[in-house]
Write a protein that holds these residues in place. Structure first.
Motif, short mmCIF file in Angstrom:
data_model
loop_
_atom_site.label_atom_id
_atom_site.label_comp_id
_atom_site.label_asym_id
_atom_site.label_seq_id
_atom_site.Cartn_x
_atom_site.Cartn_y
_atom_site.Cartn_z
N PHE A 97 17.05 35.71 32.85
CA PHE A 97 17.41 34.59 34.07
C PHE A 97 16.93 33.24 33.66
O PHE A 97 17.57 32.42 33.80
CB PHE A 97 16.70 34.92 35.21
N LEU A 98 15.90 33.14 32.80
CA LEU A 98 15.37 31.74 32.48
C LEU A 98 16.21 31.52 31.24
O LEU A 98 16.97 30.10 31.51
CB LEU A 98 13.97 32.04 32.00
N GLN A 99 16.71 32.32 30.69
CA GLN A 99 17.81 31.61 29.38
C GLN A 99 19.05 31.37 30.12
O GLN A 99 19.60 30.25 29.76
CB GLN A 99 17.93 32.94 28.56
N ALA A 100 19.60 31.99 31.14
CA ALA A 100 20.82 31.86 31.68
C ALA A 100 20.77 30.42 32.48
O ALA A 100 21.56 29.78 32.29
CB ALA A 100 21.32 32.87 32.57
N LYS A 101 19.72 30.18 33.10
CA LYS A 101 19.36 29.17 34.01
C LYS A 101 19.35 27.81 33.19
O LYS A 101 19.96 26.89 33.67
CB LYS A 101 18.23 29.24 34.86
N THR A 102 18.83 27.98 32.00
CA THR A 102 18.66 26.95 31.22
C THR A 102 19.72 26.87 29.94
O THR A 102 19.40 25.69 29.25
CB THR A 102 17.17 26.78 30.48
N LEU A 103 20.85 27.56 30.38
CA LEU A 103 21.82 27.38 29.15
C LEU A 103 22.55 25.88 29.19
O LEU A 103 22.98 24.93 28.30
CB LEU A 103 22.90 28.35 29.25
N PHE A 104 22.61 25.20 30.59
CA PHE A 104 23.37 24.03 30.90
C PHE A 104 22.51 23.06 31.69
O PHE A 104 21.47 23.73 32.23
CB PHE A 104 24.60 24.16 31.41
N PRO A 105 22.65 22.06 31.62
CA PRO A 105 21.65 20.90 32.36
C PRO A 105 21.70 21.29 33.83
O PRO A 105 20.75 20.99 34.43
CB PRO A 105 22.07 19.66 31.76
N ASN A 106 22.90 21.43 34.14
CA ASN A 106 22.99 21.54 35.78
C ASN A 106 23.54 22.79 36.06
O ASN A 106 24.56 22.69 36.35
CB ASN A 106 23.64 20.48 36.33
N ALA A 107 22.77 23.83 36.07
CA ALA A 107 23.24 25.18 36.08
C ALA A 107 22.84 26.03 37.55
O ALA A 107 21.88 25.53 38.01
CB ALA A 107 22.89 26.23 35.06
N TYR A 108 23.87 26.72 38.12
CA TYR A 108 23.54 27.70 39.44
C TYR A 108 23.86 28.92 39.12
O TYR A 108 24.96 29.26 38.64
CB TYR A 108 24.56 26.83 40.64
N LEU A 109 22.74 29.68 38.96
CA LEU A 109 22.62 31.03 38.79
C LEU A 109 22.80 32.05 39.74
O LEU A 109 22.09 32.03 40.70
CB LEU A 109 21.13 31.39 37.95
N ILE A 110 23.88 33.00 39.68
CA ILE A 110 24.32 33.96 40.43
C ILE A 110 24.01 35.29 39.71
O ILE A 110 24.52 35.49 38.71
CB ILE A 110 25.83 33.78 40.74
N VAL A 111 23.19 36.11 40.39
CA VAL A 111 23.03 37.43 39.83
C VAL A 111 23.68 38.65 40.54
O VAL A 111 23.36 38.81 41.88
CB VAL A 111 21.42 37.67 39.64
N GLY A 112 24.42 39.52 39.83
CA GLY A 112 25.09 40.61 40.62
C GLY A 112 24.07 41.80 40.32
O GLY A 112 23.87 42.16 39.28
N ILE A 113 24.06 42.64 41.39
CA ILE A 113 23.20 43.78 41.35
C ILE A 113 24.06 44.99 41.73
O ILE A 113 24.55 44.92 42.83
CB ILE A 113 21.78 43.56 41.94
N CYS A 114 24.25 45.95 41.04
CA CYS A 114 24.84 47.25 41.26
C CYS A 114 23.95 48.14 42.20
O CYS A 114 22.98 48.07 42.18
CB CYS A 114 25.33 48.16 40.33
N ASN A 115 24.74 48.60 43.24
CA ASN A 115 24.34 49.38 44.38
C ASN A 115 23.77 50.85 43.60
O ASN A 115 24.21 51.23 42.60
CB ASN A 115 25.11 49.72 45.55
N ASP A 116 23.33 51.86 44.71
CA ASP A 116 22.59 52.74 44.01
C ASP A 116 23.89 54.05 43.91
O ASP A 116 23.85 54.60 42.61
CB ASP A 116 21.77 53.80 45.09
N ASP A 117 24.84 54.09 44.65
CA ASP A 117 25.96 54.92 44.32
C ASP A 117 26.59 54.95 42.86
O ASP A 117 26.72 55.70 42.09
CB ASP A 117 26.87 54.95 45.26
#
Length: 362
Positions: A97-117
């Motif tokens: 997440f840190l790498q993704a957040k700092t790839l660009f100067p003004n980044a907004y990080l969205i994380v998708g998480i799969c459900n159990d099924d």
């Protein structure tokens, strides 16, 4: 609508309360007219009011290319998306997440998480359930937004719905046994940016550690009072773990006793050495040449001598002289007569000799 106004009121009260409790140095900062919650509150879910507000402010008709994003010339926040299971959330995930957040100067990080099924059908059983995984990730400070029930593969509709500019993941193809990289079409569209995996840690490694130390973990939990049924442990295995813990406890106690004995042994030896030196010194002081017994003996001899031969008074006889006179007394009478006769004979011989010398002998 009514629900929207209610959410905005709740959000406003929350922000007022948060600003008051955090103080002036920790208040929310305004970045491009939006509120940055990353350092003072958990990440928002995608269906929450604040996430919708942030998404509505994004002009997705103006697409941002990679050069603009990297140079910092983008007219708005760059919305980066990454997804995964994130079971047993660990520092390898946080570094992603840190790498993704700092790839660009003004980044907004969205994380998708799969459900159990979906996760169980694609990868198998997880340790944490979906709600636990959602909460674990949304409390990482690099994350701005969480998408629940994320799909396994991203289509264009999903990208438009969440206004995603770039998808971040490590460079290796992610096939999960299908033989086809699920990010292949994202790479073809020029929307893929790569991150690096953190070596030495993974969810599989953590699970392997748990399996390796299974007996110890189960025994510890049984000691804490957790029912064996909740851990799927049979009665016989529970008794086995109980005996193992008792044996381990006895071993530790025995080791501690041995350590204490060893420490005491060193102390006893040291005390004995000190005591022996003290005894030797006392012995020398008592029986040595200059010791007290020698002084007492010398003093005793002088006293005995003085008692036997006290010094004489003026005009009186001295016992020592008497003793000497007694020891130097004349020989018995027959010896004295023999000596007198010898002397007379010697005197006669001397006289005769003298007459011969003078020529007067008969």
């Amino acid at each position: 609508d009514t629900s929207g106004r209610r959410e905005r009121k709740v959000e406003k009260r929350f922000l007022i309360k948060l600003n008051t409790s955090m103080g002036p140095k920790r208040k929310h900062s305004e970045i491009n007219g939006s509120i940055d919650h990353a350092l003072v509150a958990p990440a928002a879910f995608s269906d929450s009011y604040e996430a919708k507000l942030e998404r509505d402010k994004c002009d997705y008709s103006r697409r941002i290319n990679l050069d603009e994003a990297r140079s910092g010339r983008a007219p708005r926040k760059v919305r980066i998306y990454t997804d995964g299971i994130y079971d047993l959330f660990h520092f390898g995930h946080a570094k992603e997440f840190l790498q993704a957040k700092t790839l660009f100067p003004n980044a907004y990080l969205i994380v998708g998480i799969c459900n159990d099924d979906l996760t169980h059908s694609k990868k198998g059983l997880t340790v944490m359930n979906e709600d636990e995984r959602y909460e674990a990730v949304r409390h990482c400070r690099y994350v701005d937004e969480i998408v629940k029930d994320a799909p396994w593969s991203l289509d264009e509709e999903y990208l438009r719905k969440h206004k995603i500019d770039f998808v971040a993941h490590d460079e290796l193809p992610y096939t999960t046994g299908s033989g086809q990289d699920v990010y292949a079409h994202i790479k073809a569209m020029g929307m893929f940016v790569s991150t690096e995996r953190t070596e030495g840690v993974s969810t599989s490694d953590l699970i392997a550690r748990i399996v390796k130390n299974y007996d110890e973990y189960v025994g510890r939990n049984l000691q804490r009072g957790m029912p064996r049924e909740e851990m799927n442990v049979s009665y016989l295995n529970a008794k086995k773990f109980e005996i193992q813990e008792k044996v381990k406890e006895l071993k530790e106690k025995g080791k501690s006793v041995i350590d204490r004995i060893d420490e005491r042994r060193h102390g006893i030896v040291e005390k004995w050495e000190n005591r022996s030196r003290e005894l030797i010194l006392n012995f020398l002081q008592l029986f040595g040449r200059e010791g007290r017994l020698s002084s007492i003996w010398n003093e005793g001899k002088d006293r005995i001598k003085n008692a036997l031969s006290p010094p004489g008074s003026p005009g009186g006889s001295n016992h020592e002289d008497d003793f000497r006179s007694e020891t130097e007394s004349p020989l018995p009478k027959r010896h004295r007569i023999f000596e007198e006769e010898q002397q007379e004979f010697s005197d006669d011989e001397d006289g005769e000799a003298l007459k011969i010398v003078n020529g007067k002998a008969d």
